[in-house]
Write a protein that holds these residues in place. Structure first.
Motif, short mmCIF file in Angstrom:
data_model
loop_
_atom_site.label_atom_id
_atom_site.label_comp_id
_atom_site.label_asym_id
_atom_site.label_seq_id
_atom_site.Cartn_x
_atom_site.Cartn_y
_atom_site.Cartn_z
N ARG A 88 125.36 24.47 44.21
CA ARG A 88 126.22 25.22 45.14
C ARG A 88 127.28 24.30 45.73
NH1 ARG A 88 124.45 26.82 50.91
NH2 ARG A 88 126.49 27.26 51.72
N GLN A 100 123.79 20.26 46.07
CA GLN A 100 122.98 21.20 46.85
C GLN A 100 122.63 22.40 45.98
OE1 GLN A 100 124.45 23.89 50.17
NE2 GLN A 100 123.50 22.19 51.31
N THR A 102 120.42 26.10 45.94
CA THR A 102 119.89 27.09 46.87
C THR A 102 119.10 28.16 46.14
OG1 THR A 102 121.90 28.41 46.74
CG2 THR A 102 121.79 26.78 48.49
N CYS A 106 114.61 28.35 49.91
CA CYS A 106 115.00 27.07 50.50
C CYS A 106 116.34 26.58 49.96
CB CYS A 106 113.93 26.03 50.26
SG CYS A 106 113.65 25.68 48.52
N VAL A 107 116.82 25.54 50.63
CA VAL A 107 118.02 24.81 50.24
C VAL A 107 117.58 23.38 49.96
CG1 VAL A 107 120.29 23.99 50.98
CG2 VAL A 107 119.48 26.25 51.69
N ASP A 109 118.88 19.58 49.07
CA ASP A 109 119.96 18.60 49.00
C ASP A 109 119.45 17.40 48.24
OD1 ASP A 109 121.86 20.06 50.58
OD2 ASP A 109 120.77 19.45 52.39
N ALA A 131 116.07 28.48 53.82
CA ALA A 131 117.38 29.12 53.71
C ALA A 131 117.66 30.01 54.90
CB ALA A 131 117.46 29.92 52.41
N CYS A 142 109.81 23.11 47.84
CA CYS A 142 111.14 23.63 47.57
C CYS A 142 111.54 23.37 46.13
CB CYS A 142 112.15 23.01 48.54
SG CYS A 142 113.82 23.68 48.40
#
Length: 149
Positions: A88, A100, A102, A106-107, A109, A131, A142
């Protein structure tokens, strides 16, 4: 008249103190002074210091080592996108990179740094959050959730 003699005496004592406040002109950079014009050699041209080697400011990153992050830590950007899909966000800062990924849960990094000067950045650190509200979540959970998509 004793006070006149005393005043003169004090004035004579003050002269060295006043002389200490005077400024003396500094000689010019070329060494030319008004009494000896052209007697000095010209100043050498300014020089630049040699640039530091590419590795001079390099610091090897710390590599995260947590269970469940196998296949993520140490992976390059292409491998990460094969695993999680298109990032993303894809942000470069110097020789470091942040991707990143998504999902609904969750997100993730992923931070990529070169392990040695001039090397391709690889994932060295991972951070994860929900998220919905941005609260921290288990990184490995995640990763597992994003792999299942």
């Amino acid at each position: 008249m004793p006070s006149l003699a005393r005043s003169r005496f004090l004035a004579v004592l003050a002269l060295p103190l006043l002389g200490a406040c005077a400024t003396v002109p500094a000689p010019s950079a070329g060494g030319n002074t008004p009494d000896r014009p052209g007697s000095a050699q010209p100043a050498p041209p300014p020089t630049r210091p040699a640039p530091p080697p590419a590795s001079a400011g390099f610091r090897a990153p710390r590599v995260m080592d947590l269970p469940g992050l196998e296949g993520v830590i140490g992976a390059d950007a292409e491998a990460l996108e094969r695993t999680f899909g298109t990032a993303r966000l894809n942000v470069w800062e110097g020789d470091a990179r942040k991707l990143q990924f998504t999902g609904e849960a969750c997100v993730l990094d992923v931070y990529l740094y070169p392990l040695r000067p001039g090397a391709e950045p690889t994932a060295t650190y991972v951070d994860a959050r929900r998220a919905s509200d941005g609260l921290d979540v288990d990184r490995a959970a995640c990763v597992a959730a994003l792999r299942r998509r």
